[in-house]
Design a protein around this motif. Structure first.
Motif, PDB file in Angstrom:
ATOM      1  N   GLU A  46       0.819  -1.221   0.000  1.00 30.71           N
ATOM      2  CA  GLU A  46       0.000   0.000   0.000  1.00 30.71           C
ATOM      3  C   GLU A  46       0.851   1.268   0.000  1.00 30.71           C
ATOM      4  O   GLU A  46       0.322   2.369   0.211  1.00 30.71           O
ATOM      5  N   THR A  47       2.158   1.133  -0.235  1.00 28.77           N
ATOM      6  CA  THR A  47       3.060   2.287  -0.185  1.00 28.77           C
ATOM      7  C   THR A  47       3.602   2.596  -1.573  1.00 28.77           C
ATOM      8  O   THR A  47       4.066   1.708  -2.285  1.00 28.77           O
ATOM      9  N   ASP A  48       3.526   3.855  -1.947  1.00 33.70           N
ATOM     10  CA  ASP A  48       4.102   4.366  -3.189  1.00 33.70           C
ATOM     11  C   ASP A  48       5.425   5.037  -2.816  1.00 33.70           C
ATOM     12  O   ASP A  48       5.433   6.160  -2.320  1.00 33.70           O
ATOM     13  N   ASP A  50       7.724   6.517  -4.329  1.00 36.97           N
ATOM     14  CA  ASP A  50       8.030   7.814  -4.923  1.00 36.97           C
ATOM     15  C   ASP A  50       7.406   8.964  -4.137  1.00 36.97           C
ATOM     16  O   ASP A  50       7.944  10.083  -4.118  1.00 36.97           O
ATOM     17  N   ARG A  51       6.285   8.700  -3.467  1.00 36.14           N
ATOM     18  CA  ARG A  51       5.578   9.754  -2.729  1.00 36.14           C
ATOM     19  C   ARG A  51       5.590   9.542  -1.220  1.00 36.14           C
ATOM     20  O   ARG A  51       5.315  10.482  -0.465  1.00 36.14           O
ATOM     21  N   ASP A  52       5.903   8.324  -0.778  1.00 35.80           N
ATOM     22  CA  ASP A  52       5.747   7.975   0.636  1.00 35.80           C
ATOM     23  C   ASP A  52       7.065   7.669   1.332  1.00 35.80           C
ATOM     24  O   ASP A  52       7.060   7.191   2.475  1.00 35.80           O
ATOM     25  N   TRP A  69       2.856   5.096   5.702  1.00 35.17           N
ATOM     26  CA  TRP A  69       1.937   4.101   5.156  1.00 35.17           C
ATOM     27  C   TRP A  69       0.570   4.249   5.804  1.00 35.17           C
ATOM     28  O   TRP A  69       0.409   4.882   6.842  1.00 35.17           O
ATOM     29  N   ARG A 101       2.509  14.671   3.614  1.00 37.28           N
ATOM     30  CA  ARG A 101       2.017  13.492   2.890  1.00 37.28           C
ATOM     31  C   ARG A 101       0.935  12.771   3.677  1.00 37.28           C
ATOM     32  O   ARG A 101      -0.039  12.264   3.090  1.00 37.28           O
ATOM     33  N   LYS A 105      -2.808  11.825   2.351  1.00 38.34           N
ATOM     34  CA  LYS A 105      -3.345  10.458   2.325  1.00 38.34           C
ATOM     35  C   LYS A 105      -4.674  10.382   3.073  1.00 38.34           C
ATOM     36  O   LYS A 105      -5.617   9.721   2.612  1.00 38.34           O
TER      37      LYS A 105
END
Length: 308
Positions: A46-48, A50-52, A69, A101, A105
């Motif tokens: 569930e983690t990107d 590039d963004r997280d 996350w 971030r 989310k």
């Protein structure tokens, strides 16, 4: 001091592990972070990245790392954050990115605010004055416990009459362990309901030795508890979770599973077993662990900030 910031990639796992072990040496006196644990964190489904995720470098040296996350699909967001003592400016840059971030989310989940949690050693390399100034506060304390093992003394316990302990043998047993996990931990602080597939990812099932996962049952209630242990940490055998459903507590079943794990680790040549426990756990877990010879290795605090 200018820092180079970039997202992490799975190939950064060795460098992140080295950083975390450097921090371990400062905080607890010895390295206890394993490469596979970092690899699993960086591959959260569930983690990107590039963004997280964020890495901060001072020249070629990695000095800070952070990851965000979302298990709740709501307002609750989690983060990791590590920084070397002499690089608090880099740490603050990563905290700012984490907070921004996390709110993104939560809002993407339809929540009006983000309740962001971060676990830090009770005496961390992070400047606590800095995070307090940003609005963070401690909401919970956990203890990491450990116990010495002896191969001739820690033997498999004999279950009392009407009680059976069995290792997880097949998919049906794994699904039963998941159901028991959800039931036993539903009332615990910070619990997030998870589907079977999500739970498998959470426990890194692809790396799990299922012979170290046990279910306990009674004649009158059927399956009532579980223990998940891991033997893939270099520092010690690790008990990831132990749970007994409410209606079966107080019957000695948790201690039975605990001693089963101690015996299994001792038989494999391990000299230490460890686990983490919420100090405010209302089910009596801290007392159970104390009765079975476990003592505090170090403390971890849950820090929280509410963002809107």
């Amino acid at each position: 001091m200018p820092y180079l910031l970039r997202a992490a990639a799975p190939t950064d796992a060795p460098a992140v592990t080295e950083l975390l072990n450097e921090i371990d040496r400062i905080e607890i006196g010895r390295p206890e972070t394993d490469l596979h644990s970092v690899e699993s964190d960086l591959l959260r489904p569930e983690t990107d990245l590039d963004r997280d995720s964020w890495l901060a470098f001072d020249g070629p040296r990695l000095v800070a790392y952070a990851l965000v996350w979302d298990d709740s699909q709501g307002e609750r967001i989690d983060a990791d954050h590590y920084v070397l003592p002499d690089h608090q400016e880099a740490g603050e840059l990563l905290l700012e990115a984490v907070e921004t971030r996390a709110l993104e989310k939560a809002r993407a989940n339809g929540a009006p605010k983000a309740v962001l949690h971060l676990h830090l050693n009770a005496a961390p390399t992070t400047d606590l004055a800095l995070i307090r100034a940003r609005g963070w506060s401690v909401v919970r304390r956990y203890h990491v416990l450990e116990r010495a093992l002896r191969s001739g003394a820690d033997l498999p316990p004999e279950p009392p009459a009407g009680v059976r302990v069995r290792a997880c043998a097949d998919e049906a047993d794994r699904k039963q362990a998941h159901a028991l996990y959800q039931a036993a931990f539903a009332e615990h602080f910070d619990f997030q309901p998870r589907s079977y597939e999500q739970w498998l990812a959470d426990i890194h099932a692809d790396r799990l030795d299922w012979s170290l996962v046990w279910l306990v049952s009674t004649e009158d209630l059927g399956d009532v508890g579980f223990l998940i242990a891991r033997d893939d940490r270099e520092a010690m055998g690790w008990i990831r979770s132990l749970g007994i459903v409410r209606e079966a507590r107080g019957r000695g079943l948790g201690g039975l599973l605990l001693r089963q794990a101690f015996a299994a680790f001792a038989a494999r040549g391990r000299d230490t077993a460890g686990l983490g426990v919420d100090t405010e756990n209302a089910t009596g877990a801290p007392a159970l662990y104390g009765r079975n010879g476990m003592s505090v290795h170090y403390a971890v605090d849950t820090w929280e900030i509410v963002l809107s």
